[in-house]
Design a protein around this motif. Structure first.
Motif, PDB file in Angstrom:
ATOM      1  N   LEU A 183      48.324  30.292  41.015  1.00  8.36           N
ATOM      2  CA  LEU A 183      47.356  30.021  41.657  1.00  8.36           C
ATOM      3  C   LEU A 183      46.477  28.627  41.100  1.00  8.36           C
ATOM      4  O   LEU A 183      45.886  27.932  41.729  1.00  8.36           O
ATOM      5  CB  LEU A 183      46.333  31.168  41.726  1.00  8.36           C
ATOM      6  N   GLU A 184      46.477  28.772  39.517  1.00 12.81           N
ATOM      7  CA  GLU A 184      45.603  27.819  39.002  1.00 12.81           C
ATOM      8  C   GLU A 184      46.150  26.366  39.360  1.00 12.81           C
ATOM      9  O   GLU A 184      45.403  25.551  39.222  1.00 12.81           O
ATOM     10  CB  GLU A 184      45.876  27.947  37.618  1.00 12.81           C
ATOM     11  N   GLY A 195      32.263  23.430  34.344  1.00 15.11           N
ATOM     12  CA  GLY A 195      32.624  24.176  33.028  1.00 15.11           C
ATOM     13  C   GLY A 195      34.120  24.635  33.125  1.00 15.11           C
ATOM     14  O   GLY A 195      35.072  24.218  33.785  1.00 15.11           O
ATOM     15  N   ASN A 196      34.092  25.716  32.548  1.00 18.20           N
ATOM     16  CA  ASN A 196      35.235  26.794  32.489  1.00 18.20           C
ATOM     17  C   ASN A 196      35.591  27.164  34.178  1.00 18.20           C
ATOM     18  O   ASN A 196      34.591  27.384  34.948  1.00 18.20           O
ATOM     19  CB  ASN A 196      35.208  27.917  31.662  1.00 18.20           C
ATOM     20  N   VAL A 197      36.807  27.057  34.376  1.00 17.48           N
ATOM     21  CA  VAL A 197      37.365  27.485  35.585  1.00 17.48           C
ATOM     22  C   VAL A 197      38.293  28.621  35.577  1.00 17.48           C
ATOM     23  O   VAL A 197      39.421  28.488  34.849  1.00 17.48           O
ATOM     24  CB  VAL A 197      38.014  26.345  36.421  1.00 17.48           C
ATOM     25  N   LYS A 198      38.039  29.649  35.842  1.00 15.84           N
ATOM     26  CA  LYS A 198      39.054  30.908  35.777  1.00 15.84           C
ATOM     27  C   LYS A 198      39.056  31.720  36.886  1.00 15.84           C
ATOM     28  O   LYS A 198      38.239  31.812  37.798  1.00 15.84           O
ATOM     29  CB  LYS A 198      38.397  31.824  34.853  1.00 15.84           C
ATOM     30  N   ILE A 199      40.383  31.946  37.110  1.00 18.09           N
ATOM     31  CA  ILE A 199      40.769  32.980  38.478  1.00 18.09           C
ATOM     32  C   ILE A 199      40.799  34.344  38.013  1.00 18.09           C
ATOM     33  O   ILE A 199      41.504  34.667  36.985  1.00 18.09           O
ATOM     34  CB  ILE A 199      42.130  32.373  39.171  1.00 18.09           C
ATOM     35  N   ILE A 200      40.113  35.284  38.963  1.00 14.79           N
ATOM     36  CA  ILE A 200      40.099  36.600  38.203  1.00 14.79           C
ATOM     37  C   ILE A 200      40.762  37.309  39.854  1.00 14.79           C
ATOM     38  O   ILE A 200      40.246  37.090  40.969  1.00 14.79           O
ATOM     39  CB  ILE A 200      38.566  37.263  38.193  1.00 14.79           C
ATOM     40  N   SER A 201      41.456  38.154  39.730  1.00 13.19           N
ATOM     41  CA  SER A 201      42.159  38.687  40.716  1.00 13.19           C
ATOM     42  C   SER A 201      42.424  40.417  40.457  1.00 13.19           C
ATOM     43  O   SER A 201      42.606  40.642  39.258  1.00 13.19           O
ATOM     44  CB  SER A 201      43.592  38.255  40.956  1.00 13.19           C
ATOM     45  N   LYS A 202      41.919  41.168  41.449  1.00  8.84           N
ATOM     46  CA  LYS A 202      42.405  42.731  41.567  1.00  8.84           C
ATOM     47  C   LYS A 202      43.600  42.995  42.038  1.00  8.84           C
ATOM     48  O   LYS A 202      43.771  44.229  42.134  1.00  8.84           O
ATOM     49  CB  LYS A 202      40.995  43.297  42.395  1.00  8.84           C
ATOM     50  N   VAL A 203      44.360  42.208  42.516  1.00 11.26           N
ATOM     51  CA  VAL A 203      45.571  42.349  43.094  1.00 11.26           C
ATOM     52  C   VAL A 203      46.825  42.460  41.957  1.00 11.26           C
ATOM     53  O   VAL A 203      46.890  41.758  41.198  1.00 11.26           O
ATOM     54  CB  VAL A 203      46.158  41.400  43.829  1.00 11.26           C
ATOM     55  N   PRO A 204      47.273  43.725  41.740  1.00  9.43           N
ATOM     56  CA  PRO A 204      48.348  43.839  40.544  1.00  9.43           C
ATOM     57  C   PRO A 204      49.532  42.872  40.774  1.00  9.43           C
ATOM     58  O   PRO A 204      49.588  42.708  42.018  1.00  9.43           O
ATOM     59  CB  PRO A 204      49.115  45.380  40.710  1.00  9.43           C
ATOM     60  N   ARG A 205      50.148  42.553  39.742  1.00 11.81           N
ATOM     61  CA  ARG A 205      51.436  41.617  39.598  1.00 11.81           C
ATOM     62  C   ARG A 205      51.100  40.301  40.394  1.00 11.81           C
ATOM     63  O   ARG A 205      52.115  39.602  40.737  1.00 11.81           O
ATOM     64  CB  ARG A 205      52.705  42.477  40.333  1.00 11.81           C
ATOM     65  N   LEU A 206      50.106  40.023  40.479  1.00  9.92           N
ATOM     66  CA  LEU A 206      49.614  38.390  41.055  1.00  9.92           C
ATOM     67  C   LEU A 206      49.848  37.418  39.864  1.00  9.92           C
ATOM     68  O   LEU A 206      49.111  37.638  39.075  1.00  9.92           O
ATOM     69  CB  LEU A 206      48.361  38.483  41.759  1.00  9.92           C
ATOM     70  N   GLY A 234      52.578  36.448  51.179  1.00 12.49           N
ATOM     71  CA  GLY A 234      52.369  37.871  52.128  1.00 12.49           C
ATOM     72  C   GLY A 234      51.165  38.490  51.978  1.00 12.49           C
ATOM     73  O   GLY A 234      51.094  39.490  52.252  1.00 12.49           O
ATOM     74  N   TYR A 235      50.319  37.788  51.412  1.00 13.77           N
ATOM     75  CA  TYR A 235      48.916  38.700  51.300  1.00 13.77           C
ATOM     76  C   TYR A 235      48.167  37.970  52.616  1.00 13.77           C
ATOM     77  O   TYR A 235      47.746  37.085  52.427  1.00 13.77           O
ATOM     78  CB  TYR A 235      48.130  37.909  49.918  1.00 13.77           C
ATOM     79  N   ALA A 236      48.003  38.759  53.382  1.00 10.33           N
ATOM     80  CA  ALA A 236      47.281  38.645  54.528  1.00 10.33           C
ATOM     81  C   ALA A 236      45.998  38.865  54.401  1.00 10.33           C
ATOM     82  O   ALA A 236      45.345  39.730  53.623  1.00 10.33           O
ATOM     83  CB  ALA A 236      47.823  39.203  55.979  1.00 10.33           C
ATOM     84  N   PHE A 237      44.863  38.298  54.989  1.00 11.14           N
ATOM     85  CA  PHE A 237      43.497  38.454  55.052  1.00 11.14           C
ATOM     86  C   PHE A 237      42.861  38.279  53.722  1.00 11.14           C
ATOM     87  O   PHE A 237      42.050  39.091  53.342  1.00 11.14           O
ATOM     88  CB  PHE A 237      43.055  39.757  55.807  1.00 11.14           C
ATOM     89  N   VAL A 238      43.321  37.208  52.837  1.00 13.24           N
ATOM     90  CA  VAL A 238      42.642  37.187  51.608  1.00 13.24           C
ATOM     91  C   VAL A 238      41.379  36.748  51.577  1.00 13.24           C
ATOM     92  O   VAL A 238      40.925  35.788  52.528  1.00 13.24           O
ATOM     93  CB  VAL A 238      43.693  36.191  50.699  1.00 13.24           C
ATOM     94  N   ASP A 239      40.324  36.955  50.428  1.00  6.26           N
ATOM     95  CA  ASP A 239      39.240  36.662  50.544  1.00  6.26           C
ATOM     96  C   ASP A 239      38.809  36.131  49.312  1.00  6.26           C
ATOM     97  O   ASP A 239      38.980  36.727  48.268  1.00  6.26           O
ATOM     98  CB  ASP A 239      38.161  37.998  50.800  1.00  6.26           C
ATOM     99  N   VAL A 240      38.728  34.647  49.064  1.00  2.00           N
ATOM    100  CA  VAL A 240      38.604  33.973  47.968  1.00  2.00           C
ATOM    101  C   VAL A 240      36.798  33.726  47.878  1.00  2.00           C
ATOM    102  O   VAL A 240      36.548  33.054  48.830  1.00  2.00           O
ATOM    103  CB  VAL A 240      39.097  32.591  47.962  1.00  2.00           C
ATOM    104  N   ASN A 241      36.243  34.199  46.627  1.00  2.00           N
ATOM    105  CA  ASN A 241      34.808  33.976  46.763  1.00  2.00           C
ATOM    106  C   ASN A 241      34.591  33.595  45.287  1.00  2.00           C
ATOM    107  O   ASN A 241      34.834  33.764  44.372  1.00  2.00           O
ATOM    108  CB  ASN A 241      34.111  35.314  46.779  1.00  2.00           C
TER     109      ASN A 241
END
Length: 77
Positions: A31-32, A15-26, A63-70
């Motif tokens: 990413l899409e 269905g719909n695919v959306k990326i949500i991030s809590k990182v400012p200015r990303l 430059g974003y080390a140790f990223v967690d994508v869920n």
């Protein structure tokens, strides 16, 4: 002889695919571009894993080390 009957159930479509991030200015639009499936395509766990790996690699290059994508999957039966 042993006989097994398997029922995998119905196939799902994406269905719909959306990326949500809590990182400012990303930049979400960057990413899409690495998402390897589209709305309406058949659900494929390998494509989900491929997209997660691509997102982690892209963010690591930025430059974003140790990223967690869920992924958050919401089944609509």
């Amino acid at each position: 002889f042993i006989t097994f009957t398997l029922d995998e159930g119905c196939r799902y479509r994406v269905g719909n695919v959306k990326i949500i991030s809590k990182v400012p200015r990303l930049e979400i639009c960057d990413l899409e571009k690495v998402i390897s499936f589209t709305c309406g395509s058949w659900y494929n766990n390998k494509e989900i894993e491929k997209t997660i790996d691509a997102l982690v690699n892209l963010l690591g290059q930025q430059g974003y080390a140790f990223v967690d994508v869920n992924p958050i999957l919401d089944k609509n039966e």
